[in-house]
Design an enzyme around this catalytic site. Sequence first.
Site, PDB file in Angstrom:
ATOM      1  N   HIS A 131      56.689  64.603  59.794  1.00 51.44           N
ATOM      2  CA  HIS A 131      55.880  65.288  58.759  1.00 51.44           C
ATOM      3  C   HIS A 131      56.404  65.171  57.291  1.00 51.44           C
ATOM      4  O   HIS A 131      55.605  65.541  56.337  1.00 51.44           O
ATOM      5  CB  HIS A 131      55.877  66.855  58.880  1.00 51.44           C
ATOM      6  CG  HIS A 131      55.216  67.304  60.325  1.00 51.44           C
ATOM      7  ND1 HIS A 131      54.025  67.018  60.763  1.00 51.44           N
ATOM      8  CD2 HIS A 131      55.833  68.260  61.256  1.00 51.44           C
ATOM      9  CE1 HIS A 131      53.793  67.450  61.906  1.00 51.44           C
ATOM     10  NE2 HIS A 131      54.814  67.893  62.451  1.00 51.44           N
ATOM     11  N   ASP A 167      53.822  64.466  70.108  1.00 47.44           N
ATOM     12  CA  ASP A 167      54.214  65.405  69.701  1.00 47.44           C
ATOM     13  C   ASP A 167      53.203  66.383  69.728  1.00 47.44           C
ATOM     14  O   ASP A 167      52.075  66.100  69.725  1.00 47.44           O
ATOM     15  CB  ASP A 167      54.881  65.332  68.419  1.00 47.44           C
ATOM     16  CG  ASP A 167      55.640  66.785  67.931  1.00 47.44           C
ATOM     17  OD1 ASP A 167      54.831  67.644  67.485  1.00 47.44           O
ATOM     18  OD2 ASP A 167      56.878  66.585  67.736  1.00 47.44           O
ATOM     19  N   HIS A 169      52.255  68.354  67.363  1.00 41.47           N
ATOM     20  CA  HIS A 169      51.695  68.322  66.068  1.00 41.47           C
ATOM     21  C   HIS A 169      51.198  66.885  65.796  1.00 41.47           C
ATOM     22  O   HIS A 169      52.067  66.194  65.773  1.00 41.47           O
ATOM     23  CB  HIS A 169      52.670  68.824  65.060  1.00 41.47           C
ATOM     24  CG  HIS A 169      53.042  70.291  65.503  1.00 41.47           C
ATOM     25  ND1 HIS A 169      53.985  70.460  66.535  1.00 41.47           N
ATOM     26  CD2 HIS A 169      52.640  71.676  65.356  1.00 41.47           C
ATOM     27  CE1 HIS A 169      54.195  71.948  66.680  1.00 41.47           C
ATOM     28  NE2 HIS A 169      53.425  72.569  66.055  1.00 41.47           N
ATOM     29  N   ASP A 250      57.786  69.615  72.133  1.00 38.93           N
ATOM     30  CA  ASP A 250      57.100  70.630  72.018  1.00 38.93           C
ATOM     31  C   ASP A 250      55.557  70.597  72.691  1.00 38.93           C
ATOM     32  O   ASP A 250      54.831  71.744  72.555  1.00 38.93           O
ATOM     33  CB  ASP A 250      56.793  71.016  70.688  1.00 38.93           C
ATOM     34  CG  ASP A 250      56.313  69.724  69.604  1.00 38.93           C
ATOM     35  OD1 ASP A 250      56.226  68.766  70.159  1.00 38.93           O
ATOM     36  OD2 ASP A 250      56.202  70.137  68.592  1.00 38.93           O
TER      37      ASP A 250
END
Length: 376
Positions: A131, A167, A169, A250
């Site tokens: 990110h 992931d 995200h 995650d």
Amino acid sequence: MTPLLLGSEIYRGSSYGPWHPLRVPRVSTVLDLTRAMGWLPPDRFRASPRAKAAALTLWHTPAYVTALARVEATQAACETDKARHGLGTISNPVFPEMFRRPATGAGASLLAGELLRDGGRIHNPGGGTHHGMPDRASGFCYLNDAVLGILSLRRSGVRRIAYVDIDAHHMDGVEHAFADDPDMLLVSTHEERRWPFTGALGDAGVGQVFNLPLPRAANDDEFALARDRVILPAVERFAPDAIVLQCGADAVEDDPLSRLALSNNAHWACLAALMPLAPRFLLLGGGGYNPWSVGRLWSGNWAVLSGQDIPERLPPEAEAVLRGLRFDGNSRGRNPPEHWFTTLRDPWRGGPVRAEVVDRVAHLAARIGRMPGRPV
């Protein structure tokens, strides 16, 4: 080249704060667990260097790198640091190693790009901070080691690179860097309607970008469809010189920050299927906020990458590592199931393949079919 794991003791005891999701041990657990399993002899481990500021400006702005180092030194972020650079916020707090820790993860990915010049496989569990943006921290990511690792591969003469991200995200920082690069393939599976709220199915970008948002409670069978119809065909058609896989833990059911329902089998099967598709492979960590699920998944990643057999029952030394973990402040840590201590492999978490997943996969599969193959 012998498969290498890059790690550091800086992660042991380093925390984003007592209530932050990244208060849990992760890389240190992988090092302890893989050594307890006998999977990490000295010739397969290398200490991660800390990237120097000049190396970080390969992608990050000098002003941001300077601010990040200054805030660590002073342990105070001014309003400009917060507003412009995202430092000193709830997500990206001030903590003692806030420059040195991410610079170590970035240093490992930069080193990996050099070591992979002539081929090989490297695991950097402290990496995967996808990110981070050029001029600001974002989503617990102060630097973007994935971008820096890709740029390091490029400096080593590696041209075509496939970046795959599983992931929970979306890979917004990496997409920001490479969406328009014709020598990059970007493939992301992630939970729909979850922060950073990017990566919708229609967000194709100009380059070869394939985003597959998965619905809540996506299971192993649904992910297997995505792997076999989207991830693998896209990479095979692209025929990369190197693959970078961001393997955020995650996305598994036990994680507190997502609502996907995968087991670690889904990650290991994806890794195993991708490994033969390029002569260079960089495996990164990423998200993951349950210490048991992260430690077990990433240790299993190393087993797959380095050709180790994963036993049904862990030896006492490895079990002791997992029994020594704590997860204060989260309900999932109050009564951990026994298999979190005694095994690495989760039970298979299959289920029905929903029509919405079939439709999204078909949409991307059609795009992949029109994607140009590798130029002769």
